[in-house]
Design an enzyme around this catalytic site. Structure first.
Site, PDB file in Angstrom:
ATOM      1  N   ASP A 220       0.813  -1.218   0.000  1.00  0.00           N
ATOM      2  CA  ASP A 220       0.000   0.000   0.000  1.00  0.00           C
ATOM      3  C   ASP A 220       0.847   1.269   0.000  1.00  0.00           C
ATOM      4  O   ASP A 220       0.314   2.367  -0.045  1.00  0.00           O
ATOM      5  CB  ASP A 220      -0.922  -0.009   1.232  1.00  0.00           C
ATOM      6  CG  ASP A 220      -2.077   0.985   1.131  1.00  0.00           C
ATOM      7  OD1 ASP A 220      -2.586   1.179   0.006  1.00  0.00           O
ATOM      8  OD2 ASP A 220      -2.464   1.557   2.157  1.00  0.00           O
ATOM      9  N   SER A 244      -7.253   4.602   0.155  1.00  0.00           N
ATOM     10  CA  SER A 244      -7.504   3.234  -0.309  1.00  0.00           C
ATOM     11  C   SER A 244      -8.958   2.864  -0.047  1.00  0.00           C
ATOM     12  O   SER A 244      -9.491   3.132   1.037  1.00  0.00           O
ATOM     13  CB  SER A 244      -6.588   2.255   0.424  1.00  0.00           C
ATOM     14  OG  SER A 244      -5.226   2.592   0.229  1.00  0.00           O
ATOM     15  N   GLN A 294      -5.786  -2.713  -6.379  1.00  0.00           N
ATOM     16  CA  GLN A 294      -6.440  -1.806  -5.433  1.00  0.00           C
ATOM     17  C   GLN A 294      -7.220  -0.734  -6.175  1.00  0.00           C
ATOM     18  O   GLN A 294      -6.777  -0.233  -7.201  1.00  0.00           O
ATOM     19  CB  GLN A 294      -5.423  -1.120  -4.518  1.00  0.00           C
ATOM     20  CG  GLN A 294      -6.060  -0.197  -3.488  1.00  0.00           C
ATOM     21  CD  GLN A 294      -5.034   0.500  -2.599  1.00  0.00           C
ATOM     22  OE1 GLN A 294      -4.781   1.693  -2.746  1.00  0.00           O
ATOM     23  NE2 GLN A 294      -4.433  -0.246  -1.686  1.00  0.00           N
TER      24      GLN A 294
END
Length: 305
Positions: A220, A244, A294
């Site tokens: 991430d 996110s 993502q």
């Protein structure tokens, strides 16, 4: 007054290495969750956390909680997660694990991360016994070796960056193959590949769950950068809001993050204030280790909701 001899101070490279080892050790402690009950765990955030919990942290902690309820001979092969609310770094996070299924070959777990009585994050993960089968993967992109690339500290010194970025702890030695978002020329580029080498500072224990969870953490760190680069945006862009939304990973082969790992990402689409980013992790020998996808919130020129 006794003067200080600069020659007695450790060189900058040695100080950076020592600081890096300290941040790696801090991440390992962060993933060492407190067990409250058979299926309940508690985790904390770093003392110097910013306004919200870093998404990679809560994902790695949730996967750790799931893995602590699974026999060690079963490795995680996939996870699917949603970020529901911003995490509060000032209070602990409680991870509630649901032992969904224990099959002959596969084990499934669901985890809810809770703060202030509300879920902030959910994760589903699947674990599998090691089994033989067909084996292939796409080749690793041709990129410079990490040893030939500037360190993160050198990148920071060479280009202006948003205030406070240099004070964020970096648990990994990070080597950008491309210019990082704060050093770009802010020119939109089609088919951008955002490529970064990662490695922990120092050797880690032979604990595959730890290596996988640390990979989930770093997955991430730079993933949404590929969306920014595609549109010539940088972290200093006025009123840029990033977050996110959901996260999925597939783990293909055994992983060691104390060896160099290449993170190759790109963004195939962005629309409706959301951007999609995809990436692959490769070992230094070219083996594909994991795949990640993502969707993130990307708002430009709009005040955060």
């Amino acid at each position: 007054m006794i003067g200080v001899n600069d020659n007695d101070s450790p060189p900058a490279a040695e100080r950076s290495e020592a600081e890096g080892r300290a941040t790696t050790a801090a991440l390992i402690r962060l993933l060492d969750l407190e067990r409250l009950e058979d299926n309940l765990f508690r985790g904390v955030s770093p003392e110097n956390s910013t306004m919200r919990v870093f998404g990679g942290q809560v994902a790695a902690q949730a996967l750790t909680a799931a893995g602590r309820t699974v026999p060690p001979d079963r490795r995680v092969h996939s996870l699917h997660a949603y970020f529901l609310r911003p995490g509060d770094p000032r209070v602990p996070i409680v991870f509630d694990v649901d032992r969904t299924r224990d099959g002959q070959s596969f084990t499934t777990r669901r985890v809810i991360a809770i703060q202030h009585g509300k879920p902030i994050f959910t994760l589903s993960s699947s674990f599998q016994l090691d089994q033989p089968g067909v084996d292939h993967s796409d080749p690793m992109p041709v990129v410079p070796r990490p040893e030939t690339l500037p360190t993160f500290a050198e990148r920071m010194q060479a280009a202006p960056q948003p205030a406070g970025l240099g004070r964020v702890p970096r648990p990994f030695d990070v080597r950008y193959v491309n210019d990082p978002p704060w050093a770009s020329d802010a020119e939109p580029r089609s088919e951008v590949r955002n490529q970064v080498w990662f490695r922990s500072f120092g050797a880690l224990p032979d604990d595959q769950l730890l290596h996988v969870c640390m990979l989930a953490y770093l997955s991430d760190l730079t993933l949404l950068d590929s969306i920014l680069a595609t549109h010539g945006l940088g972290w200093s862009t006025s009123r840029l809001s990033l977050a996110s939304l959901d996260h999925a990973m597939w783990f293909h082969r055994p992983i060691r993050v104390d060896d160099w790992v290449l993170y190759d990402t790109h963004s195939p689409s962005a629309s409706g204030s959301r951007g999609l980013a995809m990436g692959h992790f490769f070992a230094a020998d070219g083996a594909m280790l994991a795949t990640v996808v993502q969707e993130g919130l990307v708002r430009v020129g709009v005040a955060p909701a």
